[in-house]
Design a protein around this motif. Structure first.
Motif, short mmCIF file in Angstrom:
data_model
loop_
_atom_site.label_atom_id
_atom_site.label_comp_id
_atom_site.label_asym_id
_atom_site.label_seq_id
_atom_site.Cartn_x
_atom_site.Cartn_y
_atom_site.Cartn_z
N ILE A 366 26.88 38.80 -1.82
CA ILE A 366 25.89 38.91 -2.91
C ILE A 366 25.25 37.56 -3.23
CG2 ILE A 366 25.59 39.50 -5.35
CD1 ILE A 366 27.73 41.66 -4.97
N PRO A 367 26.03 36.46 -3.40
CA PRO A 367 25.38 35.16 -3.61
C PRO A 367 24.51 34.73 -2.43
CG PRO A 367 27.68 35.06 -4.28
CD PRO A 367 27.50 36.37 -3.58
N THR A 368 24.90 35.12 -1.21
CA THR A 368 24.09 34.75 -0.05
C THR A 368 22.70 35.38 -0.13
OG1 THR A 368 26.05 34.54 1.35
CG2 THR A 368 23.93 34.86 2.46
N VAL A 369 22.65 36.68 -0.46
CA VAL A 369 21.35 37.37 -0.60
C VAL A 369 20.54 36.75 -1.73
CG1 VAL A 369 20.24 39.58 -1.06
CG2 VAL A 369 22.30 39.51 0.33
N LEU A 389 22.35 45.28 -1.90
CA LEU A 389 22.25 44.87 -0.50
C LEU A 389 23.49 44.08 -0.07
CD1 LEU A 389 18.49 43.78 -0.23
CD2 LEU A 389 19.53 45.91 0.54
N GLY A 390 23.98 43.23 -0.96
CA GLY A 390 25.18 42.47 -0.64
C GLY A 390 26.38 43.37 -0.40
N MET A 419 24.05 36.74 10.35
CA MET A 419 23.43 38.05 10.49
C MET A 419 22.87 38.53 9.16
SD MET A 419 25.11 41.50 12.12
CE MET A 419 25.65 40.54 13.54
N MET A 420 23.62 38.30 8.07
CA MET A 420 23.15 38.70 6.75
C MET A 420 21.92 37.91 6.34
SD MET A 420 25.40 38.80 3.29
CE MET A 420 26.69 39.52 4.27
N THR A 421 21.89 36.63 6.71
CA THR A 421 20.72 35.81 6.43
C THR A 421 19.49 36.34 7.15
OG1 THR A 421 22.13 33.86 6.16
CG2 THR A 421 19.79 33.47 6.54
N GLY A 422 19.68 36.73 8.41
CA GLY A 422 18.57 37.31 9.16
C GLY A 422 18.07 38.61 8.57
N LEU A 423 18.99 39.46 8.15
CA LEU A 423 18.59 40.74 7.55
C LEU A 423 17.83 40.52 6.25
CD1 LEU A 423 21.86 42.83 8.13
CD2 LEU A 423 19.64 43.19 9.22
N THR A 424 18.32 39.61 5.41
CA THR A 424 17.64 39.35 4.15
C THR A 424 16.26 38.72 4.39
OG1 THR A 424 19.79 38.94 3.13
CG2 THR A 424 17.84 38.24 1.90
N GLY A 425 16.19 37.78 5.34
CA GLY A 425 14.90 37.18 5.66
C GLY A 425 13.92 38.19 6.21
#
Length: 521
Positions: A366-369, A389-390, A419-425
């Motif tokens: 969650i903090p990453t998103v 989403l997180g 991978m989560m960074t790519g999805l959020t971006g």
């Protein structure tokens, strides 16, 4: 109109006309199946070029007849629909070689595509109702392509009932809106809402519209036909899961000006969407059959998409619609590859995750998103949707228990975060696409959705840590919580139908609901 405007308008209407021509091809005497498929693919390719031309031109240059209107989202979806239709037709030409009903199949497939294109251009209640009804009628022929398959006939019968009820609700919604506005035009309805605001009559109209969409998109409790339709040919499943059931999302986005002021209708979308997403997601965890799991995932994804519409996140719903269409078309058309990959994964055995990673994954996800959204400097959605989403992407951060060395765990954790960074971006970039949609998030309903996702994640954690404690739940989940059995009994009692061929009946009497349950296993 000058010549370019005429060409743009003709390009928007060309897919409807060309697919209607393709529907009439089987009526030509003496034409072989091979020639029929080549002619269909040629017309489909021309229609695809037309959708590319109009999508690049944009909706501002379109001057269509009354009751029709081109929108940015509608033109984009028309391109997607025709692309998937062409691919599915090419696949069907090989898949159905030697089958007796190819002429009927070609006609029905072309009718479905023509009706969908017409629906995407609809700016009037009458056009919308007629186009959506035609989609259902043509699809019935595809679902019953093998008339000796009892479960396909049962699924078609249950879908026919849901469609007719949805038609009645849609007609009722249209009548109420027409009475209030004095016109059946959607454009006139938007002007009336801006000038006069919402009324009780339009509130009831919005509720009728939402209930019709719920029935058309196969949410619980009328989802069973979508699971049992696996008896139809594989390209039909691809067409249904990748295109037809998604139409409800487009209709809701089209009616965003009405829904943003209709709290009862939005609440219904959130309740049915969240319940379908959570329950179908839980059922999917217990199924073994690849195609049945894909069908249950469609129910869950449709619930999630309608949930997004109820929350007012229409841009995300549109992106969800496009992504789901592409994924499901590939998944069904490449089902053999999916089966092979699943068997290879099964050979390695189940990997139990570390208990600490189950609990810490949301705290990292969650903090990453939220951080990526802050760095991008663009608040594409509310904070509570970042939390949703997180939670949805948290399993990417689960770490296997049998690989306890720090280096391996660190590498897998870094891969999950990347991978989560790519999805959020990717979601942020896609959100910037000019689709002509304005979001109207509802924060109270958003908190309800977040609590629902927290409950689903906790169920997943318990299932991983204490699987034996949920043994009774697994039996209920495997049976789809017996929701479809109730609907099947009710449907066959109120609308009896001869859905089982004589040869099938000769095996002995069995309850219809039990047979339907057996079909989904």
């Amino acid at each position: 109109m000058d010549l370019p405007d005429v060409l743009f308008s003709a390009g928007a209407l060309a897919p409807v006309a060309l697919m209607l021509m393709a529907a009439l091809l089987p009526q030509l005497p003496g034409i072989s199946a091979a020639v029929l498929w080549r002619a269909f693919l040629a017309l489909s390719a021309i229609a695809l070029l037309g959708t590319v031309f109009t999508a690049l031109a944009g909706s501002a240059n379109m001057h269509l007849p009354a009751a029709l209107k081109a929108t940015a989202l509608g033109l984009g979806l028309a391109l997607l629909v025709q692309l998937l239709g062409t691919v599915i037709a090419a696949f069907s030409a090989r898949y159905l070689q030697g089958e007796a009903g190819q002429r009927r199949y070609v006609s029905a497939l072309a009718c479905v595509l023509a009706a969908v294109h017409l629906l995407l251009l609809a700016d009037h209640w009458v056009i919308l109702i007629m186009a959506w009804a035609l989609v259902g009628v043509a699809l019935q022929q595809l679902l019953c392509f093998y008339p000796d398959r009892a479960f396909a006939r049962l699924a078609a019968h249950k879908k026919r009932i849901a469609d007719r009820i949805a038609d009645a609700l849609l007609i009722g919604a249209a009548a109420l809106a027409w009475y209030e506005v004095g016109s059946g035009s959607f454009s006139d309805l938007w002007v009336h809402l801006d000038r006069e605001g919402m009324s009780t009559t339009l509130q009831f109209s919005a509720v009728g519209l939402v209930l019709a969409v719920i029935l058309r998109t196969a949410l619980l409790p009328v989802h069973g036909w979508l699971i049992q339709v696996m008896e139809a040919p594989t390209p039909v499943s691809a067409l249904l899961h990748a295109g037809v059931v998604n139409l409800g999302g487009f209709v809701l986005i089209r009616f965003a000006p009405l829904l943003e002021q209709a709290m009862p209708a939005r609440t219904l979308l959130v309740v049915f969407g969240l319940a379908s997403a959570v329950l179908a997601g839980m059922v999917m965890l217990t199924r073994i059959s690849i195609k049945v799991r894909l069908a249950w995932s469609t129910v869950a994804q449709m619930g999630f998409m309608l949930l997004e519409c109820g929350l007012g996140l229409y841009t995300l719903a549109a992106l969800h619609l496009i992504g789901h269409s592409l994924y499901k078309a590939h998944a069904f058309l490449a089902a053999s590859t999916v089966v092979r990959q699943t068997r290879l994964q099964a050979m390695h055995g189940p990997a139990s995750p570390l208990a600490i990673s189950l609990l810490m994954a949301p705290a990292v996800a969650i903090p990453t998103v939220l951080l990526i959204q802050w760095v991008a400097g663009h608040s594409a959605w509310p904070w509570w949707w970042s939390a949703v989403l997180g939670l949805a992407w948290a399993p990417l951060l689960w770490l296997p228990a049998e690989r306890a060395d720090v280096r391996t765990l660190s590498w897998q954790l870094a891969s999950g975060v990347l991978m989560m960074t790519g999805l959020t971006g990717a979601a942020l970039l896609a959100h910037a696409v000019p689709l002509g949609i304005q979001d109207v998030p509802h924060h109270a309903l958003g908190m309800v959705a977040l609590l629902g996702m927290v409950g689903l994640y906790l169920c997943l954690v318990v299932l991983q840590l204490q699987p034996h404690s949920l043994r009774a739940w697994r039996r209920w989940s495997y049976a789809g919580f017996y929701v479809d059995e109730v609907y099947t009994r009710l449907a066959l009692q109120l609308w009896p139908a001869r859905w089982a061929p004589e040869a099938f009946k000769a095996t002995g009497p069995r309850p219809a609901a039990a047979l339907a349950a057996h079909a989904t296993r």
